[in-house]
Enzyme design. Structure first.
Site, PDB file in Angstrom:
ATOM      1  N   GLY A  47      -3.782 -12.381 -10.907  1.00  7.24           N
ATOM      2  CA  GLY A  47      -2.962 -12.269 -12.107  1.00  7.24           C
ATOM      3  C   GLY A  47      -1.912 -13.346 -12.034  1.00  7.24           C
ATOM      4  O   GLY A  47      -2.224 -14.493 -11.723  1.00  7.24           O
ATOM      5  N   SER A  49       1.438 -14.124  -9.951  1.00  4.54           N
ATOM      6  CA  SER A  49       2.194 -13.578  -8.823  1.00  4.54           C
ATOM      7  C   SER A  49       3.676 -13.402  -9.144  1.00  4.54           C
ATOM      8  O   SER A  49       4.309 -12.467  -8.650  1.00  4.54           O
ATOM      9  CB  SER A  49       2.014 -14.457  -7.585  1.00  4.54           C
ATOM     10  OG  SER A  49       2.458 -15.773  -7.838  1.00  4.54           O
ATOM     11  N   CYS A  79      -6.269 -14.174  -4.891  1.00 10.35           N
ATOM     12  CA  CYS A  79      -5.526 -15.167  -5.680  1.00 10.35           C
ATOM     13  C   CYS A  79      -4.027 -14.838  -5.738  1.00 10.35           C
ATOM     14  O   CYS A  79      -3.343 -14.996  -4.738  1.00 10.35           O
ATOM     15  CB  CYS A  79      -6.181 -15.282  -7.059  1.00 10.35           C
ATOM     16  SG  CYS A  79      -5.827 -16.849  -7.858  1.00 10.35           S
ATOM     17  N   HIS A 170     -11.997 -15.102  -6.868  1.00  9.88           N
ATOM     18  CA  HIS A 170     -12.043 -13.774  -7.504  1.00  9.88           C
ATOM     19  C   HIS A 170     -13.425 -13.131  -7.427  1.00  9.88           C
ATOM     20  O   HIS A 170     -14.173 -13.172  -8.419  1.00  9.88           O
ATOM     21  CB  HIS A 170     -11.710 -13.920  -8.993  1.00  9.88           C
ATOM     22  CG  HIS A 170     -10.302 -14.276  -9.298  1.00  9.88           C
ATOM     23  ND1 HIS A 170      -9.310 -13.336  -9.425  1.00  9.88           N
ATOM     24  CD2 HIS A 170      -9.709 -15.467  -9.508  1.00  9.88           C
ATOM     25  CE1 HIS A 170      -8.161 -13.926  -9.712  1.00  9.88           C
ATOM     26  NE2 HIS A 170      -8.380 -15.233  -9.767  1.00  9.88           N
ATOM     27  N   GLU A 172     -14.142 -10.130  -7.728  1.00 13.46           N
ATOM     28  CA  GLU A 172     -14.221  -9.020  -8.693  1.00 13.46           C
ATOM     29  C   GLU A 172     -14.759  -9.491 -10.046  1.00 13.46           C
ATOM     30  O   GLU A 172     -15.130  -8.686 -10.885  1.00 13.46           O
ATOM     31  CB  GLU A 172     -12.849  -8.333  -8.847  1.00 13.46           C
ATOM     32  CG  GLU A 172     -11.782  -9.115  -9.602  1.00 13.46           C
ATOM     33  CD  GLU A 172     -11.137 -10.241  -8.794  1.00 13.46           C
ATOM     34  OE1 GLU A 172     -11.604 -10.541  -7.685  1.00 13.46           O
ATOM     35  OE2 GLU A 172     -10.174 -10.849  -9.304  1.00 13.46           O
TER      36      GLU A 172
HETATM   37  N1  GLN Z   1      -1.621 -19.177 -10.456  1.00 14.89           N
HETATM   38  C1  GLN Z   1      -1.376 -17.767 -10.315  1.00 14.89           C
HETATM   39  C2  GLN Z   1      -0.100 -17.498  -9.520  1.00 14.89           C
HETATM   40  O1  GLN Z   1       0.513 -18.390  -9.063  1.00 14.89           O
HETATM   41  C3  GLN Z   1      -2.534 -17.089  -9.620  1.00 14.89           C
HETATM   42  C4  GLN Z   1      -3.742 -17.129 -10.511  1.00 14.89           C
HETATM   43  C5  GLN Z   1      -4.721 -16.018 -10.297  1.00 14.89           C
HETATM   44  O2  GLN Z   1      -4.427 -14.976  -9.709  1.00 14.89           O
HETATM   45  N2  GLN Z   1      -5.881 -16.214 -10.848  1.00 14.89           N
HETATM   46  O3  GLN Z   1       0.283 -16.388  -9.378  1.00 14.89           O
END
Ligand code: GLN
Length: 187
Positions: A47, A49, A79, A170, A172
């Site tokens: 998501g 962060s 991620c 990912h 999932e």
């Molecule tokens: N770029 C997002 C971050 O820095 C991470 C992206 C992702 O979870 N797909 O939180």
């Protein structure tokens, strides 16, 4: 049957719940500290962060997450979840859990490569894993107790430290449950 919690503050919670259920695990959304005592393992989803961290501060989740992981709760971060687990983020002072002894770089693959798919050779898997990378971090430094399980062009994208697993990509979103199975094996 193991109960796996998915931290449900922001991000791709539903996708993790679906893949866990397809593997026969019981999946539950975790939003509050007391729910951490009801699970056998935890997933920190992908998501944003910064958003997940803000919500975690608001819901008083950081300290309870740290103690649950210190006490041996198996945890898997994808991620943004990997960023939250890291001990250091290069060029950022956003709050982290800090349980995983690595330095991560956010959005590391650069603008041209914001999102891409690539086969990833993962230690312990005989067939490469189709990695879905979305504004993904990579790992810049690993501590002594951290095992690198996969890398892309020498940048680690999957690591394990004891009962902590993390990927830049990912699983999932692929329907391939092999990495979630590794988490279930840590329970
Ligand atoms: N770029 C997002 C971050 O820095 C991470 C992206 C992702 O979870 N797909 O939180």
């Amino acid at each position: 049957m193991s109960t796996v919690g998915v931290l449900a503050l922001q991000g791709d919670v539903r996708e993790h719940v679906n893949i866990l259920q397809s593997l026969g695990a019981d999946a539950s959304e975790v939003k509050k500290p007391d729910q951490l005592s009801e699970i056998d393992a935890l997933i920190l989803p992908g998501g944003e962060s910064t958003t997940i961290a803000k919500m975690a501060v608001r819901f008083g989740m950081f300290d309870p997450l740290r103690s649950a992981i210190d006490d041996g709760l198996p945890v898997y971060g994808t991620c943004a979840g990997m960023i939250l687990l890291a001990s250091t983020i290069s060029d950022s002072d956003q709050p982290v859990i800090g349980a995983l002894d690595v330095m991560v770089k956010r959005n590391a693959f650069g603008r041209q490569n914001e999102s891409f798919e690539a086969p990833v050779d993962v230690d312990g898997l005989d067939i490469p894993f189709e990695g879905v990378f979305i504004r993904a971090p990579w790992i810049e430094k690993v501590g002594a107790d951290v095992e690198v399980l996969a890398a892309i062009e020498d940048h680690p994208v999957m690591v394990r430290q004891d009962k902590i697993l993390a990927t830049s990509f990912h699983p999932e979103l692929t329907g391939d449950g092999r990495i979630h199975d590794m988490l279930l094996d840590l329970v």
